[in-house]
Design a protein around this motif. Structure first.
Motif, PDB file in Angstrom:
ATOM      1  N   ILE A  26       2.115   7.326  -6.489  1.00 14.16           N
ATOM      2  CA  ILE A  26       1.130   8.304  -6.966  1.00 14.16           C
ATOM      3  C   ILE A  26       1.461   9.718  -6.508  1.00 14.16           C
ATOM      4  O   ILE A  26       1.400  10.675  -7.295  1.00 14.16           O
ATOM      5  CB  ILE A  26      -0.279   7.907  -6.490  1.00 14.16           C
ATOM      6  CG1 ILE A  26      -0.697   6.567  -7.100  1.00 14.16           C
ATOM      7  CG2 ILE A  26      -1.293   8.992  -6.863  1.00 14.16           C
ATOM      8  CD1 ILE A  26      -1.988   6.008  -6.532  1.00 14.16           C
ATOM      9  N   PHE A  27       1.862   9.866  -5.246  1.00 17.38           N
ATOM     10  CA  PHE A  27       1.909  11.192  -4.641  1.00 17.38           C
ATOM     11  C   PHE A  27       3.302  11.822  -4.551  1.00 17.38           C
ATOM     12  O   PHE A  27       3.396  13.041  -4.458  1.00 17.38           O
ATOM     13  CB  PHE A  27       1.296  11.140  -3.232  1.00 17.38           C
ATOM     14  CG  PHE A  27      -0.180  10.838  -3.234  1.00 17.38           C
ATOM     15  CD1 PHE A  27      -1.099  11.759  -3.692  1.00 17.38           C
ATOM     16  CD2 PHE A  27      -0.645   9.603  -2.794  1.00 17.38           C
ATOM     17  CE1 PHE A  27      -2.448  11.481  -3.693  1.00 17.38           C
ATOM     18  CE2 PHE A  27      -1.989   9.304  -2.793  1.00 17.38           C
ATOM     19  CZ  PHE A  27      -2.903  10.253  -3.249  1.00 17.38           C
ATOM     20  N   GLY A  30       2.312   1.819  -3.442  1.00 18.23           N
ATOM     21  CA  GLY A  30       1.297   2.364  -4.341  1.00 18.23           C
ATOM     22  C   GLY A  30       1.026   3.837  -4.089  1.00 18.23           C
ATOM     23  O   GLY A  30       0.928   4.632  -5.042  1.00 18.23           O
ATOM     24  N   LEU A  31       0.918   4.229  -2.815  1.00 15.04           N
ATOM     25  CA  LEU A  31       0.671   5.631  -2.490  1.00 15.04           C
ATOM     26  C   LEU A  31       1.869   6.507  -2.864  1.00 15.04           C
ATOM     27  O   LEU A  31       1.699   7.616  -3.388  1.00 15.04           O
ATOM     28  CB  LEU A  31       0.357   5.771  -0.997  1.00 15.04           C
ATOM     29  CG  LEU A  31      -0.958   5.144  -0.525  1.00 15.04           C
ATOM     30  CD1 LEU A  31      -1.083   5.244   0.991  1.00 15.04           C
ATOM     31  CD2 LEU A  31      -2.144   5.815  -1.204  1.00 15.04           C
ATOM     32  N   LEU A  84       0.836  -1.203   0.000  1.00 13.52           N
ATOM     33  CA  LEU A  84       0.000   0.000   0.000  1.00 13.52           C
ATOM     34  C   LEU A  84       0.872   1.255   0.000  1.00 13.52           C
ATOM     35  O   LEU A  84       0.589   2.222  -0.724  1.00 13.52           O
ATOM     36  CB  LEU A  84      -0.917  -0.004   1.217  1.00 13.52           C
ATOM     37  CG  LEU A  84      -1.831   1.219   1.388  1.00 13.52           C
ATOM     38  CD1 LEU A  84      -2.783   1.330   0.207  1.00 13.52           C
ATOM     39  CD2 LEU A  84      -2.603   1.134   2.701  1.00 13.52           C
ATOM     40  N   GLY A  85       1.955   1.233   0.799  1.00 16.68           N
ATOM     41  CA  GLY A  85       2.873   2.374   0.838  1.00 16.68           C
ATOM     42  C   GLY A  85       3.546   2.615  -0.502  1.00 16.68           C
ATOM     43  O   GLY A  85       3.699   3.764  -0.931  1.00 16.68           O
TER      44      GLY A  85
END
Length: 368
Positions: free
Chosen positions: A34-35, A30-31, A27-28
Motif C-alpha cells: 500500500i505505502f 500488505g503494508l 502484515l508487512g
C-alpha cells in the motif's frame, strides 16, 4: 476434548512463534504493497522472484549435490510461456510485424495464473528431456552440459520468429505490480520446499549429496531421485521466469544469457549450499546490494577533467565485498543450518556468554 482438538492445541503450542512471525510477514507485505512507491515495490518483487529461482537452484545444487547451471534456460521457458499466452490478441499483430504469429497460438489467450502454472510445467517437460542424458554425468561435466542446454534454449527462442518473435522479443505483456503475486507465490514455494526437504524425499536428496555410493547401497534410486529434484527445481524456476516476464512487461533472449545463472549461483553460495533461510537472506542481500551500489556506475570526476569512476565499478566493488564475506564465511552465511528459533536462541546465549566473559575480564583487570 477430542483427539483432533488436542493435536491442534499441541501444534499451536509448539509453533506459535512461527505462526506469529508469519502473520507479521503477511502484515508487512500488505503494508508495503500500500505505502511503498513503485520503484521500491518493483525492487521487492525482484527480490521475491530471486528467492524462488535461487531456492530451485539450491534444491538441485545444495541439497542434492548436483552441479547444474541451467536456470537461465528454464527461466526463459516460463517467461516466454507467460508472454505468448497472456499478450492481448488485438496487440499481437503489432508485436509480430516481421512474421505473423503461428496460427495455433494466434487466438489463444489465457489468464495469468493458468499461463504461469503452464510455464512451470513446460519447464518441467524440457527438464525431463534434458535430465535424461545429463543427470548421468557428475560434477563439472553436468555443469557444462546443463549450461550448454540453457544456451541452446535461448538460441532456439531467438530463431523461432513465429512463436517468440525472435530477437525482437515480446512486449505488451500484462504486468503485475502487487507484492502479493510474487511474495505470495514465494511463500508457497518456501513452505513446499521446507516440507519436501523434511520428508523422505529430502533425506534421499541429502544422502546423494553426502555419498552417492552409500546412498545407493542403502536402497536410494540415484537416477530417479536426481530426476525428481531436477524436475521440481525446473518447475519452480519456470514459475519464477513467468513472474519475471510479468514484472518487466517484456521479454527478449538477451535477458537470459548464462550470466543470469551466475547471479543465482552467487546467492546460494553466499547464503549457504543446503540452507533455505540462507538462500532467502542472500537473495535480498544480493538484489538490494547491487541496487544500493548503483551510484558507483555514475562518472565521478572529483574536480578533475577525467572521470575517475567508470560504469562497471559497481560490480567490481560488490565482488570484493562478496569475496570478503566468503573468506570469513567459507560455507556461506548459514552453511547448512536453518534460521530456526532454537538456532536464534543458541546464538543469543553464546553472544551473551561472550559478552559476560569480556565484562568479567575487564573488571578483573581494573581491580588489579
Amino acid at each position: 476434548m477430542n483427539e483432533t482438538q488436542r493435536n491442534l492445541g499441541t501444534y499451536l503450542k509448539d509453533h506459535w512463534k512461527t505462526i506469529v512471525f508469519l502473520g507479521i510477514v503477511l502484515l508487512g507485505i500488505g503494508l508495503a504493497d500500500i505505502f511503498v512507491d513503485s520503484y521500491l515495490r518493483r525492487l521487492l518483487n525482484l527480490c521475491a522472484i530471486y528467492v524462488i529461482v535461487s531456492l530451485a537452484m539450491n534444491l538441485v545444487n545444495g541439497f542434492t549435490g548436483q552441479f547444474s547451471l541451467g536456470q537461465a534456460g528454464f527461466m526463459a521457458i516460463g517467461a516466454y510461456t507467460v508472454a505468448v499466452l497472456t499478450v492481448p490478441i488485438e496487440s499481437r499483430a503489432a508485436i509480430f510485424y516481421l512474421e505473423p504469429m503461428a496460427p495455433f497460438l494466434a487466438n489463444i489467450q489465457l489468464p495469468f495464473i493458468v499461463a504461469l502454472i503452464l510455464g512451470g510445467f513446460m519447464s518441467t517437460a524440457v527438464a525431463f528431456l534434458i535430465g535424461s542424458p545429463c543427470l548421468r554425468l557428475r560434477g563439472d561435466y553436468l555443469a557444462i552440459a546443463t549450461l550448454g542446454f540453457s544456451e541452446i534454449i535461448r538460441i532456439v527462442f531467438t530463431n523461432t520468429q513465429s512463436i517468440t518473435n525472435g530477437a525482437l522479443g515480446i512486449k505488451s505483456i500484462p504486468t503485475i505490480s502487487s507484492l502479493w503475486w510474487t511474495f505470495g507465490i514465494a511463500l508457497i514455494i518456501i513452505i513446499a520446499t521446507i516440507l519436501l526437504i523434511n520428508s523422505s524425499y529430502g533425506r534421499a536428496f541429502k544422502s546423494i549429496r553426502e555419498d552417492e555410493i552409500a546412498a545407493e547401497a542403502m536402497g536410494v534410486a540415484l537416477f530417479k531421485t536426481k530426476m525428481t529434484s531436477f524436475l521440481i527445481g525446473a518447475f519452480f524456476t519456470g514459475v519464477g521466469g513467468g513472474l519475471f516476464a510479468a514484472l518487466l512487461g517484456t521479454v527478449d533472449p538477451k535477458q537470459f544469457y548464462f550470466t543470469l545463472t551466475y547471479n543465482f549461483l552467487l546467492i546460494i553460495v553466499l547464503g549457504g549450499m543446503g540452507s533455505i533461510s540462507g538462500t532467502i537472506i542472500a537473495s535480498f542481500v544480493v538484489t538490494l546490494g547491487q541496487e544500493a551500489l548503483r551510484f558507483l556506475d555514475e562518472p565521478m570526476a572529483f574536480g578533475l577533467d577525467l572521470p575517475i569512476f567508470r560504469p562497471g565499478l559497481r560490480m567490481v566493488v560488490f565482488s570484493f565485498l562478496l569475496m570478503a564475506i566468503v573468506l570469513f564465511y567459507r560455507k556461506g552465511l548459514m552453511g547448512t543450518n536453518e534460521l530456526t528459533w532454537d538456532f536464534i536462541a543458541d546464538k543469543y546465549h553464546s553472544i551473551k556468554q561472550a559478552l559476560s566473559k569480556n565484562k568479567t575480564s575487564v573488571e578483573g583487570g581494573d581491580k588489579k
